[in-house]
Design an enzyme around this catalytic site. Structure first.
Site, PDB file in Angstrom:
ATOM      1  N   CYS A   1      33.567  30.209  32.817  1.00 33.22           N
ATOM      2  CA  CYS A   1      32.571  30.481  33.853  1.00 33.22           C
ATOM      3  C   CYS A   1      31.194  30.755  33.280  1.00 33.22           C
ATOM      4  O   CYS A   1      30.247  30.922  34.034  1.00 33.22           O
ATOM      5  CB  CYS A   1      32.999  31.672  34.686  1.00 33.22           C
TER       6      CYS A   1
ATOM      7  N   HIS B   1      33.427  37.410  38.951  1.00 38.47           N
ATOM      8  CA  HIS B   1      33.942  36.259  39.683  1.00 38.47           C
ATOM      9  C   HIS B   1      35.395  36.535  40.030  1.00 38.47           C
ATOM     10  O   HIS B   1      36.186  36.823  39.132  1.00 38.47           O
ATOM     11  CB  HIS B   1      33.822  35.011  38.807  1.00 38.47           C
TER      12      HIS B   1
ATOM     13  N   HIS C   1      38.992  35.495  42.488  1.00 37.72           N
ATOM     14  CA  HIS C   1      39.721  34.546  43.337  1.00 37.72           C
ATOM     15  C   HIS C   1      40.417  35.342  44.440  1.00 37.72           C
ATOM     16  O   HIS C   1      41.543  35.054  44.809  1.00 37.72           O
ATOM     17  CB  HIS C   1      40.745  33.773  42.506  1.00 37.72           C
TER      18      HIS C   1
ATOM     19  N   GLU D   1      29.957  49.796  58.263  1.00 37.12           N
ATOM     20  CA  GLU D   1      29.449  50.808  57.333  1.00 37.12           C
ATOM     21  C   GLU D   1      29.342  50.279  55.899  1.00 37.12           C
ATOM     22  O   GLU D   1      28.401  50.587  55.178  1.00 37.12           O
ATOM     23  CB  GLU D   1      30.362  52.038  57.387  1.00 37.12           C
TER      24      GLU D   1
ATOM     25  N   HIS E   1      38.175  28.803  46.831  1.00 35.42           N
ATOM     26  CA  HIS E   1      38.118  29.156  45.413  1.00 35.42           C
ATOM     27  C   HIS E   1      37.928  30.672  45.204  1.00 35.42           C
ATOM     28  O   HIS E   1      38.803  31.324  44.641  1.00 35.42           O
ATOM     29  CB  HIS E   1      36.986  28.345  44.761  1.00 35.42           C
TER      30      HIS E   1
HETATM   31 ZN    ZN Z   1      37.078  30.563  39.453  1.00 31.85          ZN
END
Ligand code: ZN
Length: 189
Positions: free
Chosen positions: A44, A62, A64, A85, A141
């Site tokens: 990534c 990141h 999933h 809230e 994703h």
């Molecule tokens: Zn990913």
């Protein structure tokens, strides 16, 4: 005993990954965390670099998360929610402050690609089109979230995840997460 303190990325990243694993945010080969300085290279990384370059982020997460993925199946181009809230936990980069509970939270949704690295173009475009956002959803994703510090990125990821789950549950009940209760006349009794 490690020669590094608990907040050194060498110790912090595995600790956070462990927490995120138990939340269902990172499982199998999915998801990741990047903290500026001393970060571990991952698939990534070019995407994380975008948040660093375009937003001056200090950390990127990141996930999933199933809640994030379900949201991308229920919304078209943008996720929107208001009057919750937990919206107060999200910082708007354009406004330079955290949102109010009664403001609209909007998160752009981009289409997934067969290879994660190919998301860079559309992720960069979303960052330019939504200068206030601190997250981008990727259809079927997951989500990218960034913050000034790893603590802020983690807190915001938690708030987003709560709101994604809330929106899915509301839609299951036939409620509209973007509905503004103050715009309606209150019922008479
Ligand atoms: Zn990913």
């Amino acid at each position: 005993m490690s020669a590094y303190g608990p907040e050194h990325p060498r110790n912090l990243i595995p600790e956070l990954c462990n927490q995120f694993y138990h939340l269902g945010w990172v499982t199998g080969t999915g998801g990741g965390i990047s903290i500026k300085d001393g970060l571990k290279k991952s698939q990534c990384t070019p995407l994380f670099m975008l948040a660093y370059k375009e937003r001056g982020a200090g950390a990127v997460i990141h996930t999933h998360s199933p809640h994030a993925v379900r949201c991308t199946l229920l919304y078209d181009k943008e996720f929107t929610i208001t009057h919750q809230e937990m919206i107060k936990g999200i910082k708007d980069a354009k406004l330079g402050r955290f949102l109010r509970y009664d403001e609209n939270l909007v998160v752009p949704i981009i289409e997934n690609t067969p290879f994660e690295r190919d998301l860079a173009g559309s992720l960069g475009e979303a960052l330019r089109q939504y200068p206030g956002t601190s997250a981008v959803l990727v259809r079927r994703h997951g989500v990218y979230v960034w913050g000034d510090t790893w603590q802020q990125a983690k807190t915001m990821t938690e708030c987003y995840d709560y709101l994604f789950e809330m929106a899915v549950e509301m839609k299951k009940l036939g409620l509209d997460p973007a509905f503004n209760p103050e715009a309606q006349n209150k019922p008479v009794n």
